[in-house]
Every structure is written in C-alpha cells, then in structure tokens.
Motif scaffolding. Structure first.
Motif, PDB file in Angstrom:
ATOM      1  N   ALA A  58       9.314  -3.447 -16.282  1.00  0.00           N
ATOM      2  CA  ALA A  58       8.115  -2.737 -15.863  1.00  0.00           C
ATOM      3  C   ALA A  58       7.184  -3.640 -15.041  1.00  0.00           C
ATOM      4  N   PHE A  59       7.331  -4.952 -15.202  1.00  0.00           N
ATOM      5  CA  PHE A  59       6.498  -5.897 -14.462  1.00  0.00           C
ATOM      6  C   PHE A  59       7.241  -6.519 -13.279  1.00  0.00           C
ATOM      7  N   ALA A  60       8.440  -6.074 -13.002  1.00  0.00           N
ATOM      8  CA  ALA A  60       9.248  -6.646 -11.924  1.00  0.00           C
ATOM      9  C   ALA A  60       8.570  -6.535 -10.559  1.00  0.00           C
ATOM     10  N   LEU A  61       7.707  -5.539 -10.388  1.00  0.00           N
ATOM     11  CA  LEU A  61       6.989  -5.369  -9.124  1.00  0.00           C
ATOM     12  C   LEU A  61       6.248  -6.641  -8.748  1.00  0.00           C
TER      13      LEU A  61
ATOM     14  N   ASN B 277      -0.031  -0.960  -4.440  1.00  0.00           N
ATOM     15  CA  ASN B 277       1.069  -1.232  -5.368  1.00  0.00           C
ATOM     16  C   ASN B 277       0.474  -1.167  -6.767  1.00  0.00           C
ATOM     17  N   LEU B 278       0.797  -0.108  -7.502  1.00  0.00           N
ATOM     18  CA  LEU B 278       0.148   0.124  -8.789  1.00  0.00           C
ATOM     19  C   LEU B 278       1.159   0.182  -9.920  1.00  0.00           C
ATOM     20  N   LEU B 279       0.801  -0.433 -11.025  1.00  0.00           N
ATOM     21  CA  LEU B 279       1.494  -0.231 -12.286  1.00  0.00           C
ATOM     22  C   LEU B 279       0.503   0.522 -13.172  1.00  0.00           C
TER      23      LEU B 279
ATOM     24  N   GLN C   1      -5.125  10.232   3.174  1.00  0.00           N
ATOM     25  CA  GLN C   1      -3.832  10.761   2.739  1.00  0.00           C
ATOM     26  C   GLN C   1      -2.906   9.593   2.413  1.00  0.00           C
ATOM     27  N   LEU C   2      -2.191   9.705   1.298  1.00  0.00           N
ATOM     28  CA  LEU C   2      -1.255   8.670   0.889  1.00  0.00           C
ATOM     29  C   LEU C   2       0.156   9.236   0.913  1.00  0.00           C
ATOM     30  N   ARG C   3       1.120   8.351   1.198  1.00  0.00           N
ATOM     31  CA  ARG C   3       2.539   8.723   1.186  1.00  0.00           C
ATOM     32  C   ARG C   3       3.234   7.854   0.141  1.00  0.00           C
ATOM     33  N   LEU C   4       3.928   8.502  -0.790  1.00  0.00           N
ATOM     34  CA  LEU C   4       4.643   7.765  -1.824  1.00  0.00           C
ATOM     35  C   LEU C   4       5.842   7.070  -1.203  1.00  0.00           C
ATOM     36  N   ARG C   5       5.878   5.766  -1.300  1.00  0.00           N
ATOM     37  CA  ARG C   5       6.997   4.981  -0.788  1.00  0.00           C
ATOM     38  C   ARG C   5       8.048   4.771  -1.871  1.00  0.00           C
ATOM     39  N   GLU C   6       7.576   4.559  -3.108  1.00  0.00           N
ATOM     40  CA  GLU C   6       8.494   4.248  -4.190  1.00  0.00           C
ATOM     41  C   GLU C   6       7.810   4.537  -5.519  1.00  0.00           C
ATOM     42  N   SER C   7       8.601   4.980  -6.484  1.00  0.00           N
ATOM     43  CA  SER C   7       8.079   5.144  -7.846  1.00  0.00           C
ATOM     44  C   SER C   7       9.205   4.898  -8.841  1.00  0.00           C
ATOM     45  N   GLN C   8       8.812   4.518 -10.034  1.00  0.00           N
ATOM     46  CA  GLN C   8       9.774   4.266 -11.106  1.00  0.00           C
ATOM     47  C   GLN C   8       9.027   4.403 -12.421  1.00  0.00           C
ATOM     48  N   ALA C   9       9.587   5.191 -13.333  1.00  0.00           N
ATOM     49  CA  ALA C   9       9.026   5.311 -14.682  1.00  0.00           C
ATOM     50  C   ALA C   9       9.866   4.469 -15.631  1.00  0.00           C
ATOM     51  N   TYR C  10       9.195   3.827 -16.569  1.00  0.00           N
ATOM     52  CA  TYR C  10       9.869   2.977 -17.535  1.00  0.00           C
ATOM     53  C   TYR C  10       9.739   3.584 -18.931  1.00  0.00           C
ATOM     54  N   LYS C  11      10.637   3.220 -19.819  1.00  0.00           N
ATOM     55  CA  LYS C  11      10.693   3.845 -21.143  1.00  0.00           C
ATOM     56  C   LYS C  11       9.465   3.563 -22.000  1.00  0.00           C
ATOM     57  N   ASN C  12       8.657   2.572 -21.620  1.00  0.00           N
ATOM     58  CA  ASN C  12       7.420   2.304 -22.356  1.00  0.00           C
ATOM     59  C   ASN C  12       6.238   3.121 -21.819  1.00  0.00           C
ATOM     60  N   GLY C  13       6.499   3.998 -20.846  1.00  0.00           N
ATOM     61  CA  GLY C  13       5.454   4.853 -20.303  1.00  0.00           C
ATOM     62  C   GLY C  13       4.758   4.315 -19.074  1.00  0.00           C
ATOM     63  N   VAL C  14       4.998   3.061 -18.708  1.00  0.00           N
ATOM     64  CA  VAL C  14       4.423   2.484 -17.499  1.00  0.00           C
ATOM     65  C   VAL C  14       5.121   3.111 -16.293  1.00  0.00           C
ATOM     66  N   VAL C  15       4.331   3.403 -15.246  1.00  0.00           N
ATOM     67  CA  VAL C  15       4.880   3.986 -14.028  1.00  0.00           C
ATOM     68  C   VAL C  15       4.495   3.102 -12.841  1.00  0.00           C
TER      69      VAL C  15
ATOM     70  N   MET D 238       3.991   2.872  -8.958  1.00  0.00           N
ATOM     71  CA  MET D 238       3.751   3.756  -7.823  1.00  0.00           C
ATOM     72  C   MET D 238       3.326   2.910  -6.614  1.00  0.00           C
ATOM     73  N   ILE D 239       4.039   3.049  -5.533  1.00  0.00           N
ATOM     74  CA  ILE D 239       3.682   2.358  -4.302  1.00  0.00           C
ATOM     75  C   ILE D 239       3.355   3.432  -3.267  1.00  0.00           C
ATOM     76  N   TYR D 240       2.103   3.405  -2.823  1.00  0.00           N
ATOM     77  CA  TYR D 240       1.620   4.388  -1.859  1.00  0.00           C
ATOM     78  C   TYR D 240       1.203   3.702  -0.571  1.00  0.00           C
ATOM     79  N   GLU D 241       1.600   4.270   0.567  1.00  0.00           N
ATOM     80  CA  GLU D 241       1.116   3.830   1.872  1.00  0.00           C
ATOM     81  C   GLU D 241      -0.003   4.750   2.312  1.00  0.00           C
ATOM     82  N   VAL D 242      -1.020   4.181   2.941  1.00  0.00           N
ATOM     83  CA  VAL D 242      -2.101   4.987   3.499  1.00  0.00           C
ATOM     84  C   VAL D 242      -1.612   5.550   4.833  1.00  0.00           C
ATOM     85  N   VAL D 243      -1.701   6.855   4.989  1.00  0.00           N
ATOM     86  CA  VAL D 243      -1.260   7.522   6.215  1.00  0.00           C
ATOM     87  C   VAL D 243      -2.401   7.424   7.228  1.00  0.00           C
ATOM     88  N   ARG D 244      -2.091   6.917   8.403  1.00  0.00           N
ATOM     89  CA  ARG D 244      -3.109   6.789   9.469  1.00  0.00           C
ATOM     90  C   ARG D 244      -2.847   7.823  10.534  1.00  0.00           C
TER      91      ARG D 244
END
Length: 190
Positions: free
Chosen positions: A41-44, A144-146, A168-182, A184-190
C-alpha cells in the motif's frame, strides 16, 4: 515544462494533517497512517523516486522535515536533490545544512518560473497550505494520493474551499489494497 506533483497521505474526508503523529504534528488524531500496515500500500512512495528531481515545501513543512529527513535512511535518496521552500518569511540563514541545495522561493510566480526550467518532476510533500495556494494558481499538475479508511472530521486539507473555476481531474491510476487504503493518481486536465 516540469510537472508539479502533490503527493500525500489523506483521510477519506480529505484531511492530510499529522499522518505520522510524530513531533511537530499536532492533530488530535495524529498517527492515522499506522492503520493495518501493508508494504504494497506504500509502494507508491518508492515508485515516485524515479520521477522526483526536486522537492518543494512550505516553510512549516520544511522546518519539520529537513532536520529529520536529512538523517533518515528512509529518505536518503532525497538528500542531494534540489529543494525549494515557498515562503515569504523564512530567512536564508534558517536553511538546514547538509541536506542538498536549497532555494527559497518568495512567490507563486517564482514557482511558475521554476516549472519552466529544465528537469523532471517537482514533488510537494506535506505543505497543505502551499498545495492549496498553488492549485488555486493553476500550478499543480498531478495528485499522488494514498487515501486511508479513516474519518478525522477536521484538520488541514490540500483542497481549497475557495470559490474558483472548476479543475477537472483525469484518473491516471488507482489501486485498492486489502487494508482499505486506496492509491489514486490524478492528472489536472488543462
């Protein structure tokens, strides 16, 4: 143009205050990232190192992180990176020795000029007030959010409540982990 990235730990209700709960972190719920620790979950944080060519802090985050991270094996890869502190009040003689080159930026315009220079990603750690300010100025390119499964109710947020134009944000990547941490990597759309 260099990319300006906010990276951080966040509660489900958007609080970024005192995730580690250590010295200098004053939130009554501090230490909330210790929730059911899973290394993946902290690999980011490790993945970001390949993109990080500079660090940007606000004054308070710099004063909190610099003396600790300078000595930390966990943050050794940051030691020689260029660092920038966005502050109108930090004096030049308050910079921490032995933690790589550090430059004080005095305005949002200075950050905009830094983004025009050669190099890769500039990452903001902590520094919620700086992140809100730079977001309102249209200077943040990515988040880049956990996100942790905890509600804190109050505390610092990286997101502004200022009435402004929509970002406006565009989701680049997401991953949910079994401990409930998610992740989320969002790019700002220009």
């Amino acid at each position: 143009m260099r990319e300006l990235v906010y990276t951080g730990f966040m509660s489900l209700d958007g609080v970024v205050d005192s995730p580690g709960g250590g010295p200098g972190e004053e939130h009554r719920g501090g230490g909330w990232v210790a929730h059911d620790f899973l290394p993946e979950a902290f690999a980011l944080k490790g993945e970001e190192l390949a993109d990080t060519t500079a660090l940007l802090f606000g004054r308070r985050s710099y004063e909190l992180f610099a003396p600790v991270w300078r000595e930390s094996d966990d943050h050794a890869s940051y030691k020689d990176l260029p660092k920038y502190v966005l502050s109108t009040t930090l004096p030049d003689d308050a910079l921490v020795d032995g933690w790589g080159p550090t430059t004080i930026l005095r305005s949002d315009d200075d950050v905009a000029e830094l983004k025009k220079t050669e190099g890769g990603g500039i990452f903001i750690h902590g520094s919620a007030e700086v992140a809100r300010r730079l977001s309102d100025a249209g200077l943040i390119d990515r988040y880049n959010l956990l996100v942790f499964p905890v509600l804190l109710g109050a505390g610092k947020s990286v997101f502004s409540t200022t009435d402004r134009d929509k970002h406006q944000l565009r989701l680049r990547e997401s991953q949910a982990y079994k401990n409930g941490v998610v992740k989320m990597i969002y790019e700002v759309v220009r």
